[in-house]
Design a protein around this motif. Structure first.
Motif, PDB file in Angstrom:
ATOM      1  N   PRO C  13       0.805  -1.231   0.000  1.00  0.00           N
ATOM      2  CA  PRO C  13       0.000   0.000   0.000  1.00  0.00           C
ATOM      3  C   PRO C  13       0.835   1.276   0.000  1.00  0.00           C
ATOM      4  CG  PRO C  13      -0.880  -1.585   1.585  1.00  0.00           C
ATOM      5  CD  PRO C  13       0.425  -2.147   1.097  1.00  0.00           C
ATOM      6  N   LYS C  14       1.924   1.293   0.779  1.00  0.00           N
ATOM      7  CA  LYS C  14       2.754   2.514   0.814  1.00  0.00           C
ATOM      8  C   LYS C  14       3.377   2.806  -0.548  1.00  0.00           C
ATOM      9  CE  LYS C  14       4.433   2.307   5.607  1.00  0.00           C
ATOM     10  NZ  LYS C  14       5.702   2.139   6.358  1.00  0.00           N
ATOM     11  N   ALA C  15       3.800   1.741  -1.220  1.00  0.00           N
ATOM     12  CA  ALA C  15       4.395   1.936  -2.547  1.00  0.00           C
ATOM     13  C   ALA C  15       3.360   2.447  -3.543  1.00  0.00           C
ATOM     14  CB  ALA C  15       5.007   0.618  -3.047  1.00  0.00           C
ATOM     15  N   LEU C  16       2.103   1.989  -3.384  1.00  0.00           N
ATOM     16  CA  LEU C  16       1.036   2.455  -4.277  1.00  0.00           C
ATOM     17  C   LEU C  16       0.785   3.951  -4.074  1.00  0.00           C
ATOM     18  CD1 LEU C  16      -0.945   1.175  -6.402  1.00  0.00           C
ATOM     19  CD2 LEU C  16      -2.687   1.262  -4.612  1.00  0.00           C
ATOM     20  N   VAL C  17       0.842   4.397  -2.825  1.00  0.00           N
ATOM     21  CA  VAL C  17       0.676   5.826  -2.533  1.00  0.00           C
ATOM     22  C   VAL C  17       1.799   6.622  -3.206  1.00  0.00           C
ATOM     23  CG1 VAL C  17       0.751   7.558  -0.674  1.00  0.00           C
ATOM     24  CG2 VAL C  17      -0.549   5.424  -0.354  1.00  0.00           C
ATOM     25  N   ASP C  18       3.021   6.120  -3.096  1.00  0.00           N
ATOM     26  CA  ASP C  18       4.146   6.821  -3.728  1.00  0.00           C
ATOM     27  C   ASP C  18       4.003   6.842  -5.247  1.00  0.00           C
ATOM     28  OD1 ASP C  18       5.322   7.402  -1.298  1.00  0.00           O
ATOM     29  OD2 ASP C  18       6.554   5.573  -1.273  1.00  0.00           O
ATOM     30  N   GLU C  19       3.536   5.736  -5.793  1.00  0.00           N
ATOM     31  CA  GLU C  19       3.354   5.676  -7.249  1.00  0.00           C
ATOM     32  C   GLU C  19       2.288   6.686  -7.699  1.00  0.00           C
ATOM     33  OE1 GLU C  19       3.096   1.716  -8.746  1.00  0.00           O
ATOM     34  OE2 GLU C  19       2.501   2.375 -10.768  1.00  0.00           O
ATOM     35  N   ALA C  20       1.228   6.826  -6.906  1.00  0.00           N
ATOM     36  CA  ALA C  20       0.175   7.781  -7.257  1.00  0.00           C
ATOM     37  C   ALA C  20       0.707   9.208  -7.252  1.00  0.00           C
ATOM     38  CB  ALA C  20      -1.000   7.645  -6.281  1.00  0.00           C
ATOM     39  N   ILE C  21       1.557   9.507  -6.280  1.00  0.00           N
ATOM     40  CA  ILE C  21       2.143  10.852  -6.233  1.00  0.00           C
ATOM     41  C   ILE C  21       3.049  11.075  -7.447  1.00  0.00           C
ATOM     42  CG2 ILE C  21       3.718  12.341  -4.915  1.00  0.00           C
ATOM     43  CD1 ILE C  21       2.424  11.154  -2.355  1.00  0.00           C
ATOM     44  N   ALA C  22       3.736  10.038  -7.864  1.00  0.00           N
ATOM     45  CA  ALA C  22       4.572  10.138  -9.071  1.00  0.00           C
ATOM     46  C   ALA C  22       3.716  10.360 -10.315  1.00  0.00           C
ATOM     47  CB  ALA C  22       5.427   8.879  -9.220  1.00  0.00           C
ATOM     48  N   VAL C  23       2.579   9.647 -10.409  1.00  0.00           N
ATOM     49  CA  VAL C  23       1.651   9.845 -11.535  1.00  0.00           C
ATOM     50  C   VAL C  23       1.172  11.299 -11.557  1.00  0.00           C
ATOM     51  CG1 VAL C  23      -0.718   9.340 -12.327  1.00  0.00           C
ATOM     52  CG2 VAL C  23       0.851   7.454 -11.765  1.00  0.00           C
ATOM     53  N   LYS C  24       0.813  11.793 -10.384  1.00  0.00           N
ATOM     54  CA  LYS C  24       0.298  13.166 -10.281  1.00  0.00           C
ATOM     55  C   LYS C  24       1.332  14.190 -10.717  1.00  0.00           C
ATOM     56  CE  LYS C  24      -1.660  16.289  -6.773  1.00  0.00           C
ATOM     57  NZ  LYS C  24      -2.103  16.401  -5.363  1.00  0.00           N
ATOM     58  N   ASN C  25       2.595  13.943 -10.384  1.00  0.00           N
ATOM     59  CA  ASN C  25       3.623  14.944 -10.636  1.00  0.00           C
ATOM     60  C   ASN C  25       4.361  14.780 -11.957  1.00  0.00           C
ATOM     61  OD1 ASN C  25       3.043  16.272  -8.237  1.00  0.00           O
ATOM     62  ND2 ASN C  25       4.324  14.851  -7.067  1.00  0.00           N
ATOM     63  N   SER C  26       4.036  13.723 -12.680  1.00  0.00           N
ATOM     64  CA  SER C  26       4.677  13.543 -13.992  1.00  0.00           C
ATOM     65  C   SER C  26       3.642  13.822 -15.072  1.00  0.00           C
ATOM     66  CB  SER C  26       5.196  12.120 -14.108  1.00  0.00           C
ATOM     67  OG  SER C  26       4.122  11.216 -14.121  1.00  0.00           O
ATOM     68  N   GLU C  27       3.918  13.429 -16.271  1.00  0.00           N
ATOM     69  CA  GLU C  27       2.983  13.552 -17.397  1.00  0.00           C
ATOM     70  C   GLU C  27       1.647  12.917 -16.998  1.00  0.00           C
ATOM     71  OE1 GLU C  27       1.616  14.943 -20.467  1.00  0.00           O
ATOM     72  OE2 GLU C  27       3.791  15.138 -20.419  1.00  0.00           O
ATOM     73  N   LYS C  28       0.572  13.699 -17.033  1.00  0.00           N
ATOM     74  CA  LYS C  28      -0.700  13.207 -16.513  1.00  0.00           C
ATOM     75  C   LYS C  28      -1.429  12.250 -17.444  1.00  0.00           C
ATOM     76  CE  LYS C  28      -1.994  16.621 -13.068  1.00  0.00           C
ATOM     77  NZ  LYS C  28      -0.795  17.472 -13.077  1.00  0.00           N
ATOM     78  N   THR C  29      -1.128  12.305 -18.732  1.00  0.00           N
ATOM     79  CA  THR C  29      -1.863  11.437 -19.653  1.00  0.00           C
ATOM     80  C   THR C  29      -0.943  10.397 -20.280  1.00  0.00           C
ATOM     81  OG1 THR C  29      -1.474  12.915 -21.509  1.00  0.00           O
ATOM     82  CG2 THR C  29      -3.472  13.293 -20.218  1.00  0.00           C
ATOM     83  N   SER C  30      -1.535   9.284 -20.673  1.00  0.00           N
ATOM     84  CA  SER C  30      -0.759   8.246 -21.335  1.00  0.00           C
ATOM     85  C   SER C  30      -1.671   7.496 -22.290  1.00  0.00           C
ATOM     86  CB  SER C  30      -0.141   7.285 -20.319  1.00  0.00           C
ATOM     87  OG  SER C  30      -0.975   6.173 -20.104  1.00  0.00           O
ATOM     88  N   ALA C  31      -1.119   6.591 -23.046  1.00  0.00           N
ATOM     89  CA  ALA C  31      -1.921   5.842 -24.019  1.00  0.00           C
ATOM     90  C   ALA C  31      -2.030   4.383 -23.633  1.00  0.00           C
ATOM     91  CB  ALA C  31      -1.297   5.997 -25.410  1.00  0.00           C
ATOM     92  N   ILE C  32      -1.711   4.070 -22.380  1.00  0.00           N
ATOM     93  CA  ILE C  32      -1.688   2.664 -21.964  1.00  0.00           C
ATOM     94  C   ILE C  32      -3.071   2.009 -22.059  1.00  0.00           C
ATOM     95  CG2 ILE C  32      -2.008   3.150 -19.511  1.00  0.00           C
ATOM     96  CD1 ILE C  32      -0.277   0.817 -18.821  1.00  0.00           C
TER      97      ILE C  32
END
Lengths: 315, 315, 315
Positions: C13-32
């Motif tokens: 869970p802690k890693a998921l929180v960190d990943e979400a913050i990374a998503v928020k602070n990087s390029e917001k859109t993707s084509a995945i």
């Protein structure tokens, strides 16, 4: 453009009309709205507005989120400082702020109550969205105006006029229940801003607020008003002075071909939906002079031009 | 293809089935619908049809606009020349014309009333859309037929048949309330167009209109009908002669494994939603011979193929 | 990740929180998510969840299909083996299986009844979707938990905490009607999984299920609980032991600035919608310490991160 709620939000209304015609006649789609989201919020029913605005946004490459507020969401509170121990579940200041976080532009339909003149005149719902949402707000018809309809109407007149300053007549028409003043208000202020020769005709007691009609000729005799008209815009509205009431009217105000004989082969306009054979006759609506479908079609280009201006100037 | 409302709109039904199978087995997405908009109009509830058609349109790159007509829009008037001083707010001739301006294709779900045989048979709503909208119209189930369901059914039979001309049995099943004839009508006309050996079995009084069943064997004895069946399609419908009524039926018509023993290990079909243990038993529905999920899956490819044909031939 | 219904579905869970913050602070859109479809199924009203999940999916390039199950679709049956001769039109085992054919991911909102403790605890609806749909399922708030809200809450705490292990207080607040336990349950299990120092305070009789609170300090005295709090999460819930009941409470539990004086200038959290001046006062909600809009904003990144993980690991 930061918001689009009335003609006052537009620096040059005539230029906006010309720009919309250019949008319509050039490449219809663009990518200016890519990765931008518009939220369409409906407090009331909608067909043309819903579909034309969605189409316009998609033409610009935007994502569209639609919320039927009353069915999908929560009952909203509008009073500042309210102790929310009743039926309302969320305050507009919270709901609007949140939606502004999820959407780049918010577009809102919120009809008047027709029971509280002061509240309706203050256009409380849309103004609270403007205050709290912090993103550009577009009116999809508020308690006082319907500016996307009016812009589409101006586009339609511009496309069909044969003289610089045509005579435009806004005529009251019968209806079976109380109808808002918004289309009439808005049409009047846009027609005047576009410097048309505007005459408004209606039975006594149906005077619109002078805020919208200042500069127009008011004529209580429908036949006189229709004389030499180039465009006739047909619309019902309830009484404004005796607010929201349907007053008894003795004369027959339904528009017919017979009545139009005194006009200059007037083009006929109506915002739709229309009550056929109540507001105006089938023969008028289905005649070659009817522009009602042209107006509906121009709703797309009105919305698209407004959204394009907002995208260009805010992002 | 200008419209898709019945098997008569299709030049070569067998070829369309083959084309759908090819769509399913090749690249599932394409860009043929880019910058084209489909309007999905629902006068009635929908799950499979709504989702599969939306998915199909998105697979083709189309934009989708959905309108739940009764909730989102306005009550529509269908009578020509009506004086609209009652509950209806907009005439279909205006609403359809406008939606045709906003959408490149319109797809419409409009159930029969089951109270007025003549009106239902005339399929008034969808035909007025065809008349006034001026864009291709696709039936998402009308008052008389459900052709996208039938095309999905034909795809499913084609995929699972082990002989050129399988015996296909359409059997009536019990239900607790009056149900339209549309799925049975449509299945019959498509099965016959695909030249299958079709037997229809139902209690006396439940004869379908001959318009749809001409060429099929009608057998009142369910057991005889099921003899050597390769496919059994289960469906309830109300009486057509005693229009829309649920007639008393003494025998038990619910399909069970026991009854299927006389069949040729028949594959079981149903369009869903299904009332389990009323129309047919859990054991049949959950058996390996059940094709109901295959049919549902093929709804996507049926819709996608029809939309592709319309896009190819109209734009 | 195969499903996202509780903190137990997340390996770290802690890693998921960190990943979400990374998503928020990087390029917001993707084509995945290109050519992938998510179905959003609402058995209940939704504003934040609906819009933030739709936005998240669109940020990933997904197609979104929304179904308001009760209005758009059919009444569902949930009982195994039911003889469906009543009001339900389709069994969840069929509906879920079909929707799983049309969607690559299903996301579902299904509130508890608050009348049947056993059924609610079994989380029957979402679990049947997981069983029958055969695609990854995301909870948009189920009968027991609201994990996307909790993930957004953890992101918000992570962004605003000034010490490794802040004191986090979950305080019960007054309300006028019975409210589910799901937000409190879920917040507790996520805060504990993230190893925060969690205190839960509520009147006697409002104990949550120990399944969710094991490891937290339970404190019946609100003032003691608030002492030195770094974060205060405000939420009402009905009684769990006297299931779904609103028990009489004599003390005033509404959160005010006065009460917060003993805290460590606590940041204030609430999932919204909030009943102002009932659950907590305007002054608290509108203060600089209020994080409620930050939480709402983080709903997008919570949903986007979960969908991204599911797309990465299942397709």
């Amino acid at each position: 453009m930061k918001k689009f709620t009335s003609v006052q939000d537009v620096a040059d209304p005539k230029a906006l009309v010309d720009e919309a015609i250019a949008v319509k006649n050039s490449e219809k789609t663009s990518a200016i709205g890519k990765n931008k989201t518009i939220g369409l919020l409906f407090f009331n029913s909608s067909l043309r507005t819903r579909m034309s605005t969605q189409k316009a946004a998609q033409n610009l490459g935007m994502e569209v989120m639609i919320l039927n507020v009353n069915n999908d969401g929560w009952a909203l509170e509008f009073e500042e400082g309210a102790v929310m121990n009743g039926k309302t579940v969320e305050h507009i200041k919270d709901a609007a702020a949140v939606m502004g976080l999820y959407c780049d532009i918010l577009a809102i339909r919120c009809f008047p109550s027709l029971t509280n003149k002061e509240e309706d005149s203050a256009d409380k719902i849309i103004n609270q969205f403007i205050q709290y949402a912090k993103v550009p707000v577009v009116s999809l018809e508020s308690a006082t105006r319907h500016p996307l309809q009016s812009l589409a109407d101006m586009i339609t007149i511009q496309e069909h006029k044969t003289k610089e300053k045509p005579k435009v007549v806004l005529t009251w028409a019968p209806h079976i229940k109380p109808i808002p003043h918004v289309v009439a208000n808005s049409f009047a202020e846009w027609a005047l801003a576009c410097e048309y020769d505007l005459t408004i005709t209606h039975p006594e007691g149906y005077e619109l607020s002078e805020e919208f009609t200042k500069g127009a000729t008011i004529e209580y005799d429908q036949e006189k008003a229709l004389q030499d008209a180039d465009f006739v815009y047909v619309k019902n509205w309830s009484s404004y002075t005796d607010y929201g009431k349907v007053l008894p009217v003795e004369e027959d105000w339904m528009l017919t071909n017979e009545k139009l004989k005194v006009s200059n082969s007037a083009k006929i306009m109506h915002c739709l939906p229309v009550r056929r054979n109540v507001e105006l006759s089938d023969e008028v609506l289905d005649s070659e002079n009817s522009l009602v479908l042209k107006q509906a079609e121009n709703r797309v280009y009105a919305a698209q031009t407004v959204l394009k201006k907002i995208l260009e100037t805010n992002f």
